[in-house]
Design a protein around this motif. Structure first.
Motif, PDB file in Angstrom:
ATOM      1  N   LYS A 272      21.714 -47.776  27.685  1.00 54.35           N
ATOM      2  CA  LYS A 272      20.327 -47.453  27.339  1.00 54.35           C
ATOM      3  C   LYS A 272      19.698 -46.531  28.386  1.00 54.35           C
ATOM      4  O   LYS A 272      18.881 -45.661  28.060  1.00 54.35           O
ATOM      5  N   THR A 273      20.075 -46.717  29.640  1.00 55.22           N
ATOM      6  CA  THR A 273      19.564 -45.839  30.698  1.00 55.22           C
ATOM      7  C   THR A 273      19.975 -44.396  30.440  1.00 55.22           C
ATOM      8  O   THR A 273      19.154 -43.469  30.535  1.00 55.22           O
ATOM      9  N   LEU A 274      21.228 -44.189  30.081  1.00 52.97           N
ATOM     10  CA  LEU A 274      21.705 -42.837  29.769  1.00 52.97           C
ATOM     11  C   LEU A 274      21.020 -42.274  28.535  1.00 52.97           C
ATOM     12  O   LEU A 274      20.705 -41.072  28.478  1.00 52.97           O
ATOM     13  N   GLU A 275      20.761 -43.115  27.547  1.00 55.82           N
ATOM     14  CA  GLU A 275      20.068 -42.653  26.338  1.00 55.82           C
ATOM     15  C   GLU A 275      18.652 -42.187  26.664  1.00 55.82           C
ATOM     16  O   GLU A 275      18.192 -41.155  26.168  1.00 55.82           O
TER      17      GLU A 275
ATOM     18  N   GLY B  98      16.635 -46.736  39.454  1.00 59.83           N
ATOM     19  CA  GLY B  98      16.284 -47.766  38.493  1.00 59.83           C
ATOM     20  C   GLY B  98      16.537 -47.239  37.091  1.00 59.83           C
ATOM     21  O   GLY B  98      16.837 -46.058  36.893  1.00 59.83           O
ATOM     22  N   GLY B  99      16.430 -48.110  36.106  1.00 54.38           N
ATOM     23  CA  GLY B  99      16.701 -47.663  34.743  1.00 54.38           C
ATOM     24  C   GLY B  99      16.189 -48.661  33.731  1.00 54.38           C
ATOM     25  O   GLY B  99      15.179 -49.331  33.949  1.00 54.38           O
ATOM     26  N   VAL B 100      16.886 -48.765  32.637  1.00 52.51           N
ATOM     27  CA  VAL B 100      16.516 -49.691  31.559  1.00 52.51           C
ATOM     28  C   VAL B 100      17.150 -51.047  31.852  1.00 52.51           C
ATOM     29  O   VAL B 100      18.369 -51.153  31.980  1.00 52.51           O
ATOM     30  N   HIS B 101      16.324 -52.070  31.958  1.00 49.75           N
ATOM     31  CA  HIS B 101      16.846 -53.410  32.231  1.00 49.75           C
ATOM     32  C   HIS B 101      17.480 -54.011  30.985  1.00 49.75           C
ATOM     33  O   HIS B 101      17.112 -53.689  29.856  1.00 49.75           O
TER      34      HIS B 101
ATOM     35  N   ALA C  96      23.132 -45.555  38.208  1.00 48.30           N
ATOM     36  CA  ALA C  96      22.062 -46.549  38.165  1.00 48.30           C
ATOM     37  C   ALA C  96      22.626 -47.889  38.618  1.00 48.30           C
ATOM     38  O   ALA C  96      23.837 -48.123  38.560  1.00 48.30           O
ATOM     39  N   LYS C  97      21.761 -48.764  39.082  1.00 51.15           N
ATOM     40  CA  LYS C  97      22.213 -50.071  39.541  1.00 51.15           C
ATOM     41  C   LYS C  97      22.961 -50.786  38.413  1.00 51.15           C
ATOM     42  O   LYS C  97      22.501 -50.812  37.269  1.00 51.15           O
ATOM     43  N   ALA C  98      24.090 -51.389  38.743  1.00 50.80           N
ATOM     44  CA  ALA C  98      24.982 -51.958  37.737  1.00 50.80           C
ATOM     45  C   ALA C  98      24.393 -53.172  37.029  1.00 50.80           C
ATOM     46  O   ALA C  98      24.935 -53.602  36.008  1.00 50.80           O
TER      47      ALA C  98
ATOM     48  N   SER D 168      12.350 -48.636  34.319  1.00 50.90           N
ATOM     49  CA  SER D 168      11.904 -48.121  35.610  1.00 50.90           C
ATOM     50  C   SER D 168      11.155 -46.800  35.479  1.00 50.90           C
ATOM     51  O   SER D 168      11.514 -45.931  34.670  1.00 50.90           O
ATOM     52  N   ALA D 169      10.138 -46.640  36.318  1.00 46.63           N
ATOM     53  CA  ALA D 169       9.411 -45.371  36.394  1.00 46.63           C
ATOM     54  C   ALA D 169      10.280 -44.247  36.929  1.00 46.63           C
ATOM     55  O   ALA D 169       9.939 -43.070  36.782  1.00 46.63           O
ATOM     56  N   ASP D 170      11.418 -44.594  37.543  1.00 48.43           N
ATOM     57  CA  ASP D 170      12.317 -43.564  38.084  1.00 48.43           C
ATOM     58  C   ASP D 170      12.744 -42.567  37.009  1.00 48.43           C
ATOM     59  O   ASP D 170      12.888 -41.372  37.274  1.00 48.43           O
ATOM     60  N   LEU D 171      12.961 -43.052  35.791  1.00 48.31           N
ATOM     61  CA  LEU D 171      13.468 -42.186  34.731  1.00 48.31           C
ATOM     62  C   LEU D 171      12.452 -41.127  34.348  1.00 48.31           C
ATOM     63  O   LEU D 171      12.785 -39.945  34.187  1.00 48.31           O
ATOM     64  N   HIS D 172      11.204 -41.527  34.200  1.00 47.60           N
ATOM     65  CA  HIS D 172      10.158 -40.559  33.865  1.00 47.60           C
ATOM     66  C   HIS D 172       9.891 -39.607  35.028  1.00 47.60           C
ATOM     67  O   HIS D 172       9.551 -38.442  34.813  1.00 47.60           O
ATOM     68  N   GLU D 173      10.073 -40.103  36.255  1.00 48.72           N
ATOM     69  CA  GLU D 173       9.873 -39.222  37.417  1.00 48.72           C
ATOM     70  C   GLU D 173      10.917 -38.117  37.425  1.00 48.72           C
ATOM     71  O   GLU D 173      10.618 -36.958  37.730  1.00 48.72           O
TER      72      GLU D 173
END
Length: 304
Positions: free
Chosen positions: A165-168, A126-129, A157-159, A139-144
């Protein structure tokens, strides 16, 4: 004290030092219909065995943390109704209340680390929507990944997410993002995206050494291995991007929000690709499982 219930296969692997790869269970309960969910889960487990490691599918069943599922447990979970989808926030509550829950990326990482398993294969994190600047949907996945020392192998991450933003956020959290065999960050169903990854490694041995070095340095958290879907199985991004954009517009028009967004989008994409998105999803999960097994084997070999 939490009592981990190991499958016979995983217990034997822990006793004799065989490499183990963790697997999540939401793909079984929330990813696809029965009996295809069971067939795919069994195939992914077998891919890991064929690559020289032991699979450990993780779930909470009747309040017990299960690390590795017996075939009958896998089948029962695949047919169960009302299974919770658990992450860091609700994992403890599910166990304490005697519930049954399928583990997301974050919850699987927690359970894997608790059980002494260092490598985990999944589909995509998961990531930043998209629109997170107003919804704050991250998503909590990033902090985990920033706090739990498990190497996660995913096809990026899911497309449907905001990949930039997810990479950032991953960079801000200090999570190593390692592209396997290419310089671009993969986009789940598509092998490449417009975004470069900070790191590239071409072998399981290099990735395993990076994992062990982080541990030796005392650095918290794990690392994300972005493993591109094989080109023969991908849906090119130029074909998929308009479909995703259209599905997003549909979700907004129907006022789909919160946790309902992801399953809605995935269903719309499945329909508009005439099922090809699911076929690609299966291919990338299997590909990730094989690489994860290689990393787990390399970790064992390097540890001597």
């Amino acid at each position: 004290m939490i009592d981990i219930q190991y499958s016979a296969e995983v217990r034997a692997a822990k006793n004799d030092g065989t490499p183990i790869v963790a697997l999540e269970s939401t793909i079984i309960t929330h990813g696809m219909p029965y009996p295809q969910n069971i067939e795919v889960a069994a195939q992914v487990e077998q891919d890991i065995r064929d690559a020289g490691a032991v699979p450990a599918t993780i779930a909470v069943i009747d309040g017990r943390l299960r690390v590795g599922l017996e075939p009958d447990q896998l089948k029962d979970l695949g047919q169960a109704q009302g299974v919770a989808k658990i992450s860091r926030a609700d994992m403890a509550a599910c166990i304490a209340s005697g519930g049954t829950g399928a583990t997301t990326v974050a919850a699987t990482m927690i359970a894997a680390h608790f059980a002494g398993i260092e490598v985990f294969a999944t589909g995509g994190i998961g990531g930043v929507h998209r629109g997170a600047e107003t919804s704050f949907d991250i998503s909590a996945d990033l902090h985990e990944l920033a706090q739990t020392p498990v190497t996660v192998v995913a096809a990026g991450a899911k497309a449907i997410l905001d990949l930039a933003k997810t990479l950032e956020v991953l960079e801000t959290l200090g999570v190593p993002v390692i592209a396997h065999g290419q310089d671009e960050f993969p986009a789940f169903w598509s092998a490449k995206s417009p975004f470069a990854t900070p790191l590239r490694m071409d072998t399981a041995e290099q990735i395993a050494k990076a994992h062990a070095t982080r541990r030796a340095l005392g650095l918290p958290g794990g690392q994300l291995v972005a493993n591109p879907i094989p080109l023969a199985d991908q849906i090119p991004s130029e074909e998929l991007d308009p479909i995703i954009a259209s599905a997003q517009q549909d979700a907004e028009a129907h006022r789909i929000t919160g946790k309902a967004v992801t399953p809605y989008l995935l269903q719309r994409i499945y329909e508009r690709t005439e099922g090809r998105s699911l076929i690609a999803n299966i291919a990338l999960v299997r590909n990730n499982a094989r690489l994860a097994a290689g990393i787990a084997k390399a970790l064992k070999a390097q540890a001597g």
